[in-house]
Design an enzyme around this catalytic site. Sequence first.
Site, PDB file in Angstrom:
ATOM      1  CG  LEU A 155      -1.795  -1.188   1.451  1.00  0.00           C
ATOM      2  CD1 LEU A 155      -2.654  -0.983   2.679  1.00  0.00           C
ATOM      3  CD2 LEU A 155      -2.657  -1.434   0.241  1.00  0.00           C
ATOM      4  CB  ALA A 156       3.806   2.165  -0.876  1.00  0.00           C
ATOM      5  CD  GLU A 157      -1.535   4.627  -2.829  1.00  0.00           C
ATOM      6  OE1 GLU A 157      -0.822   5.049  -1.884  1.00  0.00           O
ATOM      7  OE2 GLU A 157      -2.513   3.887  -2.646  1.00  0.00           O
TER       8      GLU A 157
ATOM      9  CG  ASP B  38     -10.982   9.038  -7.028  1.00  0.00           C
ATOM     10  OD1 ASP B  38     -10.971   9.206  -5.809  1.00  0.00           O
ATOM     11  OD2 ASP B  38     -11.916   8.494  -7.638  1.00  0.00           O
ATOM     12  N   GLY B  39      -8.363   9.340  -5.150  1.00  0.00           N
ATOM     13  CA  GLY B  39      -7.768  10.067  -4.035  1.00  0.00           C
ATOM     14  C   GLY B  39      -6.471   9.453  -3.531  1.00  0.00           C
TER      15      GLY B  39
ATOM     16  CE1 TYR C 230      -5.379  14.877  -5.008  1.00  0.00           C
ATOM     17  CE2 TYR C 230      -6.562  13.603  -3.365  1.00  0.00           C
ATOM     18  CZ  TYR C 230      -6.561  14.504  -4.404  1.00  0.00           C
ATOM     19  OH  TYR C 230      -7.744  15.024  -4.849  1.00  0.00           O
ATOM     20  N   PRO C 231      -0.474  10.666  -2.894  1.00  0.00           N
ATOM     21  CG  PRO C 231      -0.789   9.018  -1.287  1.00  0.00           C
ATOM     22  CD  PRO C 231      -1.467   9.695  -2.443  1.00  0.00           C
TER      23      PRO C 231
ATOM     24  CG  HIS D 187     -12.789   5.436  -1.711  1.00  0.00           C
ATOM     25  ND1 HIS D 187     -12.169   5.959  -0.613  1.00  0.00           N
ATOM     26  CD2 HIS D 187     -12.443   4.127  -1.762  1.00  0.00           C
ATOM     27  CE1 HIS D 187     -11.483   4.999  -0.004  1.00  0.00           C
ATOM     28  NE2 HIS D 187     -11.629   3.876  -0.682  1.00  0.00           N
TER      29      HIS D 187
END
Lengths: 361, 109
Positions: free
Chosen positions: A79-81, A105-106, A109-110, A150
Amino acid sequence: MSEAATALSFAPGPVTMETEPVLHLSMQQALNRALDEILADHPKTVIFGEDCGRLGGVFRITDGLQAKHGEERVFDTPLAESAILGMSVGLAMAGFHPIPEVQFDGFAYPAINQIVCQIARMNYRSRGTLPMPITLRVPSFGGIRAPEHHGESLEALFAHVPGLKVVSPSTPHDAYHLLKYAATRPDPVIFMEPKSRYWQKGPVVVSTATPGQAMLDAGMDDGGSLTGARVAREGRHLTLVAWGAMVARCLQVAELAAEDGIDVEVVDLRWLKPIDAEALARSVGKTRRAVVVHEAPLTSGLGAEVAQLITQHCFQTLKAPVERVTGFDVPYPSGDLEDEYIPNIDRILFGIQRVLEYRRG
Amino acid sequence: MAEISFPLPDLGEGLIEATVLDWLVSPGQQVERNQPIVELETSKSALELPSPQAGKVVRIHGAAGETINVGEPLIVFEVPDDTAGIVGTVPKDEAPKRRVRLSAVLDED
């Protein structure tokens, strides 16, 4: 757009259309099929993201692909965009064609630093020696009663970044063809999937060749009409411009407006960068009135860009300023409130009425 | 219809496998979320595993007495396509409702 490309009008080229079957698929099934074919046709393609592998994605878009194509080509990530997109940069440098997924979508950001500072400009920075053939799939927009992060619409954010292309399909057919097309581009494409439209079915003309390749084989350039907008409904009095999930809503509005004697044209923009300004000029040149509809907040939304392009090309013939019907300048609300936020039928009809009523002073 | 596979989860304390004692459901059966589906035994305890979701059972893996590793397939469900998404709800295609009527004098010049 050239005559030859315009003649293609809809995604499949005339080269293959006669023999290709028409299937009745949901957008989820169409995207899944497209990814399956991309993996089969392009050995350098890899697909990865949170839950993309064993689970097949939270929307089942990658369902069954790991079992079929193996864990080295379809796999889960932490879990690490920022890592998902950073890894995409490295894979692209090494000659791969990554199709990463940001689960919502949200969650993009990372990863903005990797997208803006690396993916968008590596080709530029390296004088064309390190292209980034990355297709970033982002389940986008609202409408599914999900929690924060989301239901957001990031098209203006991505479209503002030089080096990125941005596209959003509104039908299963376009989803299938635009994804296959995007995945074979040398440039990074942000592929915004309207998650509230994943399960509605529609006709899909499937093609074993990627349309881009079919068109290249036919001696045509870079994909023809796949790079342009689509007239989803023809009309005489006013043009509604929309993309993603708002296209279906605008088509409903057009039917209701017809009851009142107003003949509405609906233009599905499809590409949010670059925008098909010629298609906008063609449509509004005819109807002389335009309303842009999007879910994203009003201020600095893509509607402003669309309105400017229409004004630039149609200033002399416009009967009223271009109206915008959009979300509000607030964070996307939680599920219970999203019907108050997303442009509904009445708000779009009000926007149309404002344009119809306008009189030059 | 879509198939969703549910692998044997980590049952706690870092144990890496479990033995099937008895299946409480069989292929073809419709189950509800949280309905007990299988009795398992680890080296620490015996327990009933609740169903992670509603759906029709398509396949079960491991007969009574057989051992399954954590992460290996345990049970496969069949669910309608439009309920296969895991986050959010599926919007219904409803007949459009309106309150606003349009009125305009259109000059067709």
